[in-house]
Scaffold this active site. Structure first.
Site, PDB file in Angstrom:
ATOM      1  N   ARG A 120       0.849  -1.204   0.000  1.00 59.02           N
ATOM      2  CA  ARG A 120       0.000   0.000   0.000  1.00 59.02           C
ATOM      3  C   ARG A 120       0.873   1.239   0.000  1.00 59.02           C
ATOM      4  O   ARG A 120       0.947   1.983   0.962  1.00 59.02           O
ATOM      5  CB  ARG A 120      -0.916  -0.065   1.195  1.00 59.02           C
ATOM      6  CG  ARG A 120      -1.846  -1.236   0.988  1.00 59.02           C
ATOM      7  CD  ARG A 120      -3.079  -1.119   1.726  1.00 59.02           C
ATOM      8  NE  ARG A 120      -4.168  -1.533   0.857  1.00 59.02           N
ATOM      9  CZ  ARG A 120      -5.377  -1.769   1.285  1.00 59.02           C
ATOM     10  NH1 ARG A 120      -5.666  -1.605   2.528  1.00 59.02           N
ATOM     11  NH2 ARG A 120      -6.309  -2.151   0.436  1.00 59.02           N
ATOM     12  N   GLN A 125      -0.922   2.539  -6.108  1.00 60.23           N
ATOM     13  CA  GLN A 125      -2.369   2.823  -6.001  1.00 60.23           C
ATOM     14  C   GLN A 125      -3.130   2.531  -7.296  1.00 60.23           C
ATOM     15  O   GLN A 125      -4.251   2.024  -7.250  1.00 60.23           O
ATOM     16  CB  GLN A 125      -2.596   4.267  -5.568  1.00 60.23           C
ATOM     17  CG  GLN A 125      -2.630   4.394  -4.055  1.00 60.23           C
ATOM     18  CD  GLN A 125      -2.814   5.812  -3.577  1.00 60.23           C
ATOM     19  OE1 GLN A 125      -2.818   6.752  -4.356  1.00 60.23           O
ATOM     20  NE2 GLN A 125      -2.958   5.965  -2.279  1.00 60.23           N
ATOM     21  N   ASP A 128      -4.036  -1.112  -7.444  1.00 64.01           N
ATOM     22  CA  ASP A 128      -4.571  -1.705  -6.226  1.00 64.01           C
ATOM     23  C   ASP A 128      -5.958  -2.330  -6.463  1.00 64.01           C
ATOM     24  O   ASP A 128      -6.991  -1.684  -6.305  1.00 64.01           O
ATOM     25  CB  ASP A 128      -4.615  -0.634  -5.137  1.00 64.01           C
ATOM     26  CG  ASP A 128      -4.958  -1.211  -3.779  1.00 64.01           C
ATOM     27  OD1 ASP A 128      -5.463  -2.345  -3.716  1.00 64.01           O
ATOM     28  OD2 ASP A 128      -4.718  -0.522  -2.778  1.00 64.01           O
ATOM     29  N   SER A 131      -8.485  -2.343  -3.515  1.00 67.61           N
ATOM     30  CA  SER A 131      -9.212  -1.080  -3.334  1.00 67.61           C
ATOM     31  C   SER A 131     -10.268  -0.885  -4.418  1.00 67.61           C
ATOM     32  O   SER A 131     -11.402  -0.507  -4.113  1.00 67.61           O
ATOM     33  CB  SER A 131      -8.244   0.106  -3.350  1.00 67.61           C
ATOM     34  OG  SER A 131      -7.458   0.100  -2.199  1.00 67.61           O
ATOM     35  N   TYR A 231      -3.440  -1.943   7.285  1.00 67.36           N
ATOM     36  CA  TYR A 231      -4.378  -3.014   7.635  1.00 67.36           C
ATOM     37  C   TYR A 231      -4.534  -3.135   9.146  1.00 67.36           C
ATOM     38  O   TYR A 231      -3.598  -2.866   9.896  1.00 67.36           O
ATOM     39  CB  TYR A 231      -3.870  -4.358   7.094  1.00 67.36           C
ATOM     40  CG  TYR A 231      -3.939  -4.473   5.598  1.00 67.36           C
ATOM     41  CD1 TYR A 231      -5.154  -4.593   4.950  1.00 67.36           C
ATOM     42  CD2 TYR A 231      -2.781  -4.474   4.839  1.00 67.36           C
ATOM     43  CE1 TYR A 231      -5.218  -4.707   3.576  1.00 67.36           C
ATOM     44  CE2 TYR A 231      -2.832  -4.589   3.457  1.00 67.36           C
ATOM     45  CZ  TYR A 231      -4.051  -4.710   2.829  1.00 67.36           C
ATOM     46  OH  TYR A 231      -4.125  -4.823   1.476  1.00 67.36           O
TER      47      TYR A 231
END
Ligand code: NAD
Length: 374
Positions: A120, A125, A128, A131, A231
Site C-alpha cells: 500500500r 495505487q 490496487d 481497493s 491493515y
C-alpha cells in the site's frame, strides 16, 4: 509474446481481466499479440467483436490459458491449471493465503503474481485491485440493502405524511466501508460508523457520518489499533467485548447494518452476535461483506440471504461481480498498470521487473518454488 485472457470459470465470476481499452494499450507497440477466450467478456457486457476490434484474436479456453503471459481475475480452478504453460507468467487474484493453491502453481512451473499482495504505497495505487473492487463492494452492499429494505432510505415529507430516513451503521471503515457511507448518504440515510483504527474517525465525519467510539483502555490496545501497512490487526478480547456491547446498543436503533471488517490472512472478527441480531428491529437488514472470511455477523451464510427473527442477513459473496462491467473496467486498468512495470507499452520491451519492490511483493511462485513473503 502472446498474452492470454481466459474466460473465468468460477461460479458467479462475471469479471474479466482485460477490456478493449487495455488490450489496445497492451498491443500498441506491435510486438505482442493478445488472445481472448471466446465469451470471456460476455458477462461484463463486452462481446467478442469488441475485443477483435481492439486488435485481439478470439480463441478457445486452452489457447487463452496457454499464453506466455496470462491475465486472470481469479486463481485457476479445475482443469485450468493443466492448460497453463510451464514457464509462463500469471497475474491475478491468486489467493496467496491458499498455500495448497500456490504450491500447485509452483509445481506447474508458473511465475505467479498475486495482486492481493500489492504494497500500500502511493506508486501502487493505480494497481490496487483490492481497493478498486472493495469500492464497488461497498457501493453494492448499500444497493442490496436498499433493495431488501421494506422502507424508503431518505426522509420524505408527503401529503400522506412524513417518512423517516433510514438509519445505517457501517462497521469497518476501509475502502468498502467509506464507499458504503458515501452511497448511503447519497440515498439520504442517517449514518453512524465505527472502526478499530482511530485515524478513520475524521474520514467518517467528513462524509457526514457520526463516529461510534470504542475507547481504548490500555496503551497496548491503542498500539494494536493503529494496524500495520494500512491493515488492521486482531484486537485483544477485552476491547472486542467492549466493542460488542457498544455495537449491540447501536444495532437496536438501526435499520441497516453493513459490516466490512477484515484482517488479512485471518478469520474476520466477529462484530455482531446472534443475540444482537435478535434484538434488532423487524425489517432491519444486515449486509455482511466479510462472510467469505468467516463473517462479521453470527448467523450470516455465504451466498444466501437468511432471515432471523424478521431481520434479513445478506451474505451474498463477490459483490464486485454483480457490477461486472465497471468492476472489469477498473480491474483491467489495475492489471495493465501492474504489467506496465515489466512491459514497456511504447517500445514493447518486456522483462519481469524483478528489482521493483511492487513486483517482488506480489511474486508468489517462481522457478518451480513457492516464494516466501518478506
Ligand atoms: P480491509 O478490507 O482489510 O478491512 C476493512 C476495515 O475493517 C478496515 O478499515 C479495518 O481497520 C477494519 N477492521 C478490522 N478489524 C476490525 C474490528 N475488530 N472492528 C472494527 N473494524 C475492524 O481494509 P481496506 O479497505 O483494505 O483498507 C485499509 C486502509 O488502507 C484504509 O485506511 C485505506 O484507505 C488504506 N489504503 C491505503 C492505500 C495506499 O496508500 N496505497 C491503498 C488502499 C487502502
Amino acid at each position: 509474446m502472446l498474452i492470454g485472457i481466459p474466460r473465468e470459470t468460477r461460479p458467479g465470476e462475471t469479471r474479466v481481466a482485460a477490456t478493449p481499452e487495455t488490450i489496445k494499450k497492451l498491443t500498441a507497440s506491435g510486438k505482442h499479440a493478445v488472445i481472448v477466450a471466446s465469451g470471456a467478456g460476455t458477462a461484463s457486457s463486452i462481446p467478442d467483436a469488441a475485443y477483435e476490434a481492439a486488435g485481439a484474436r478470439i480463441g478457445d479456453a486452452r489457447e487463452a490459458l496457454h499464453a506466455d503471459l496470462v491475465l486472470k481475475v481469479r486463481a485457476p480452478v479445475g482443469d485450468e491449471l493443466a492448460s497453463l504453460a510451464r514457464g509462463s507468467a500469471l497475474v491475478g487474484l491468486l489467493d496467496p493465503f491458499d498455500a495448497a493453491g500456490i504450491e500447485a502453481l509452483a509445481r506447474a512451473g508458473i511465475t505467479g503474481f498475486a495482486l492481493e499482495r500489492l504494497p500500500r504505497i502511493t506508486r501502487a495505487q493505480s494497481m490496487d485491485v483490492l481497493s478498486s473492487q472493495a469500492n464497488i463492494a461497498g457501493y453494492k452492499a448499500i444497493i442490496l440493502a436498499a433493495n431488501e429494505y421494506g422502507r424508503f432510505m431518505p426522509m420524505l415529507m408527503t401529503a400522506a405524511g412524513t417518512v423517516k430516513a433510514a438509519r445505517v451503521l457501517v462497521l469497518g471503515v476501509g475502502v468498502a466501508g467509506l464507499q458504503a457511507i458515501a452511497t448511503a448518504k447519497r440515498l439520504g440515510a442517517v449514518i453512524e460508523a465505527s472502526d478499530v483504527r482511530p485515524s478513520v474517525k475524521d474520514q467518517v465525519e467528513s462524509l457526514g457520518g457520526k463516529w461510534v467510539d470504542v475507547p481504548y483502555e490500555t496503551d497496548e490496545e491503542r498500539e494494536i489499533a493503529e494496524g500495520v501497512g494500512g491493515y488492521a490487526r486482531p484486537m485483544p478480547p477485552a476491547w472486542m467485548q467492549r466493542q460488542g456491547a457498544i455495537i449491540a446498543e447501536r444495532c437496536k436503533q438501526m435499520d441497516i447494518v453493513v459490516t466490512t471488517a477484515l484482517i488479512p490472512g485471518r478469520a474476520a472478527p466477529r462484530l455482531v452476535k446472534a443475540e444482537t441480531v435478535a434484538a434488532m428491529k423487524p425489517g432491519a437488514i444486515i449486509v455482511d461483506l466479510a462472510v467469505e472470511q468467516g463473517g462479521n455477523v453470527e448467523g450470516a451464510e455465504a451466498g444466501r440471504i437468511v432471515e432471523r427473527n424478521g431481520v434479513k442477513i445478506v451474505g451474498l459473496t463477490n459483490l464486485p461481480a454483480l457490477v461486472a462491467a465497471d468492476a472489469s473496467a477498473l480491474y483491467a486498468r489495475n492489471v495493465l498498470n501492474f504489467v506496465a512495470l515489466s512491459l514497456n507499452l511504447k517500445s514493447g520491451e518486456y522483462a519481469i521487473a524483478r528489482d521493483d519492490e511492487i513486483v517482488q511483493a506480489t511474486l508468489v511462485c517462481d522457478n518451480g518454488q513457492v516464494v516466501a513473503q518478506k
